[in-house]
Structure formats: structure tokens, C-alpha cells
Design an enzyme around this catalytic site. Structure first.
Site: not given
Ligand SMILES: *[C@@H]1O[C@H](CO)[C@@H](O)[C@H](O)[C@H]1NC(C)=O
Ligand SMILES: *[C@@H]1O[C@H](CO)[C@@H](O)[C@H](O)[C@H]1NC(C)=O
Ligand SMILES: *[C@@H]1O[C@H](CO)[C@@H](O)[C@H](O)[C@H]1NC(C)=O
Length: 357
Positions: A182, A285, A315
């Protein structure tokens, strides 16, 4: 007036988000807590977050075959990292994984229980010495604080012979990988770019692992619209974090090269000797399309880049050890580190002569 109430169901061949209830519950707790902590005026209620934010201390006793300890670089900006060292001493020289945690540049830290466990797994399974960086967080500290902190850790590793000696294992700084998920994937890319243009004494970044990297833009991509309501990432949350992260006066500049990495202000990396890169994306995601664009742009720029797709995952899936996909990802990182190391094998053997450096 007639109303149609029948929703078309997806064709059976379409992948669905495949998570056990326990993982779903955890994900919804994380999402609820972060939403509650993000204030309308752009600040974060850290006291509220601390209630759900469990931390793990370092441990000099071997747990699951790994010891860990914290190293402070700069107390003023609270820059420190946690090192993870596999205790199995039969290994030859270990590579170094410099790890950047996720959390939209706003949340989390190396000692958060889930990240502590992830780094321990990387250290044991690759095996590698893992250095997990506590960089400053937004909005208290805006860009470039995060990227500077991470880069300064590389300089520290390169400069501090004492640090290397304190590990009591053989580490090959010329086999350094930058790994992040991320926001940490964003950091891994940009810090590598900077490392490519810097002259280190010994340290060499030879590979990048960008796990579901956080990139964006003003455009609403197809995946951002379609996957609204899937765990962790939503347009409201990404809008909030970009605004909290970008420097004052540029809060709304989504074409900032840090955000829209392959957009109109992209740095031309075609001339840079950017190392082999592994990009991990997941079907559920919302950031999927931005990550795919990143991958395509890397390829177009002539870089050695590999795409790993997880069609039924969301995610941050890999921080949940109960998922088989989480184990699969660690295995893929292991294989990537191994094969890139072999590629650099000659360099590693040359000048090694049984001693460090
Ligand atoms: C934002 O709101 C919080 C809580 O209402 C308040 O304590 C804080 O001072 C505010 N900050 C700014 C910069 O407006
Ligand atoms: C220790 O490392 C060696 C070589 O990498 C491996 O064969 C062995 O299984 C490891 N032992 C343990 C207990 O993990
Ligand atoms: C970001 O980059 C993409 C290309 O990847 C471009 O289509 C888009 O217009 C750019 N800007 C914004 C603000 O989204």
C-alpha cells in the site's frame, strides 16, 4: 411507475471475494476504526486509534526462529526501525529486506502486531534480515517526510558498520530489496528511484516488491467505481489520505508524481537503472487499475517488471496469515528474491573472499 428490483447476478465464472468470516470481521473493524478517527477538519484522532492499535515489543529471545530489536536513528523525528534476524545460523550471507508498512501514510507502524508478524515471517521464510521502518506520519508530517525518513534509513545502513556487526550474522548489503505494501509500495518505488541516483558505499538496491502499492489520481478508474464498498479502500478514504499527505498548497494536486506515478508529471525512469520489480495486485482492490497502470508504465519504460495477480483477494489480504494466498505471496517473494540474487550472483561472489564488505 414501474420499478425493477431484480439485480443482475454476476455470471458464475466471475471470481468472487473469497474471505473467511473472521477475516471479514477484522477488516470491517479496521475500516470502522479508521473512519471514526479521520476527522472532517483533516486531523486524526490518535487517542481513539490507540484503543484498537495493539503493539508488540521487540524480542531478543528467538520467537519462531527470529529475534528482533529496535534501533533509533533520530529521536527528534522519532525515526527508528525494527530489525528481524533469523536465528538459524546455517545460512550463508543473508539479503536485506528494507520494509515499509502500509496505512495510507497516516496510520500504523512497524510494532503494530500484524506488521510485526509479517516481517517475522519474511525474515524466517526467505530467509533475510528485515529492517522495518518507522517513518513519520501525515497529516502531522506531510510529504516528503515519509520518503526522506525511508531514504535516511538506507544511508544509515550503508554508513553504520557497528549496526552490521551488532547483527552477528553475515549480511550482504549488496543484496538489498525494498519491500512495501500500500503506502509502503509507493515508498518502495520512489525511494528506489532516489537510491538509483545516489552513490552508496556498499549498499545496493537490487530488487523492489510493491505489494498493492498506493497510487492514484483525480480520475475515477473503473475498479475504484466498481469496487466501492469492498474492504479497506474507498474513494472517500483515499481522497482523505491524499489530502492529508500532500504538501500544503498541493493538497489537491493529484497529478503530483508521487500520486499519479505514471501520469503527466511522471519522472522519466527509462534512463535510470531501475532494478527488477515485482508488482502484486488483487481483483477486489479498488486500487487495482492504478496499480496495473503502474505496471504498464514500468514495462513501457523498459524495466524488468513482473505482475502477480490475486483475482479473489482484497486490499491488504497478505497480512492475514489464515489465508492460503498470504502464504503463497510470501513464497513468491522468496522466489523473486532468490532469482534476482542469482542474477546478481557474480557481483556477490566477487570481492566477497569470505569477509564482509
Ligand atoms: C480539528 O478537530 C478537533 C476535534 O474537534 C480539534 O481538537 C482540533 O483542534 C481541530 N484541528 C484543527 C486544525 O482545526
Ligand atoms: C536452517 O537452514 C538450513 C539451510 O538454509 C535449512 O536446511 C534448515 O532446514 C533450517 N533449519 C530450521 C530449523 O529452520
Ligand atoms: C493520471 O495519469 C493517468 C495516466 O496513468 C491519466 O490518464 C490521468 O488523467 C492522470 N491525472 C489524473 C488527475 O488522474
Amino acid at each position: 411507475m414501474e420499478k425493477t428490483t431484480v439485480k443482475p447476478s454476476p455470471p458464475p465464472s466471475q471470481p468472487t471475494l473469497n474471505l473467511p468470516w473472521k477475516t471479514r470481521l477484522l477488516l470491517s473493524i479496521i475500516s470502522t476504526a479508521t473512519d471514526a478517527a479521520c476527522r472532517k477538519n483533516g486531523t486524526v484522532n490518535r487517542r481513539l486509534l490507540n484503543l484498537v492499535d495493539f503493539r508488540a515489543p521487540p524480542s531478543s529471545k528467538s520467537t519462531n526462529g527470529v529475534t528482533s530489536h529496535d534501533v533509533v536513528i533520530d529521536p527528534i523525528r522519532n525515526l527508528w526501525f525494527r530489525t528481524y534476524i533469523p536465528t538459524n545460523q546455517t545460512h550463508s550471507d543473508l539479503p536485506v529486506i528494507v520494509f515499509f508498512h502500509g496505512g495510507g501514510f497516516v496510520f500504523l507502524a512497524p510494532d503494530v502486531v500484524a506488521y510485526d508478524a509479517v516481517c517475522r515471517r519474511f525474515a524466517r521464510k526467505l530467509p533475510a534480515v528485515v529492517v522495518s521502518v518507522n517513518y513519520r506520519l501525515a497529516p502531522e508530517h506531510r510529504y516528503p517526510a515519509q520518503h526522506e525518513d525511508c531514504f535516511d534509513v538506507l544511508k544509515f545502513l550503508d554508513d553504520e558498520e557497528n549496526w552490521l556487526r551488532s547483527l552477528k550474522v553475515n549480511v550482504d548489503l549488496r543484496r538489498c530489496f525494498l519491500v512495501g505494501d500500500s503506502a509502503g509500495g509507493n515508498l518502495a518505488h520512489h525511494v528506489t528511484q532516489r537510491a538509483c541516483e545516489f552513490k552508496f558505499r556498499r549498499l545496493k538496491v537490487i530488487g523492489v516488491v510493491a505489494i498493492q502499492p498506493f497510487f492514484g489520481g483525480e480520475d475515477r478508474t473503473e475498479s475504484e467505481i466498481r469496487l466501492e464498498g469492498t474492504p479497506i479502500v474507498s474513494l472517500k478514504r483515499t481522497d482523505w489520505t491524499w489530502k492529508a499527505f500532500l504538501p500544503q498548497g498541493e493538497e489537491f494536486n493529484r497529478d503530483h508524481p508521487i500520486v499519479n506515478v505514471s501520469g503527466p508529471n511522471a519522472v522519466d525512469i527509462s534512463k535510470i537503472n531501475f532494478p527488477p520489480t515485482m508488482v502484486v495486485v488483487a481483483g477486489f482492490d479498488a486500487l487495482h487499475d492504478w496499480q496495473k497502470r503502474y505496471y504498464e508504465w514500468m514495462k513501457k519504460s523498459g524495466k524488468e517488471v513482473y505482475l502477480y495477480e490475486y483475482p479473489t483477494m482484497c486490499h491488504a489480504f497478505y497480512i492475514f496469515p489464515e489465508l492460503p494466498e498470504s502464504r503463497q505471496l510470501i513464497d513468491q517473494v522468496k522466489e523473486f528474491v532468490r532469482s534476482v540474487s542469482v542474477q546478481y550472483g557474480d557481483v556477490t561472489m566477487l570481492g566477497n573472499n569470505g569477509q564482509m564488505g
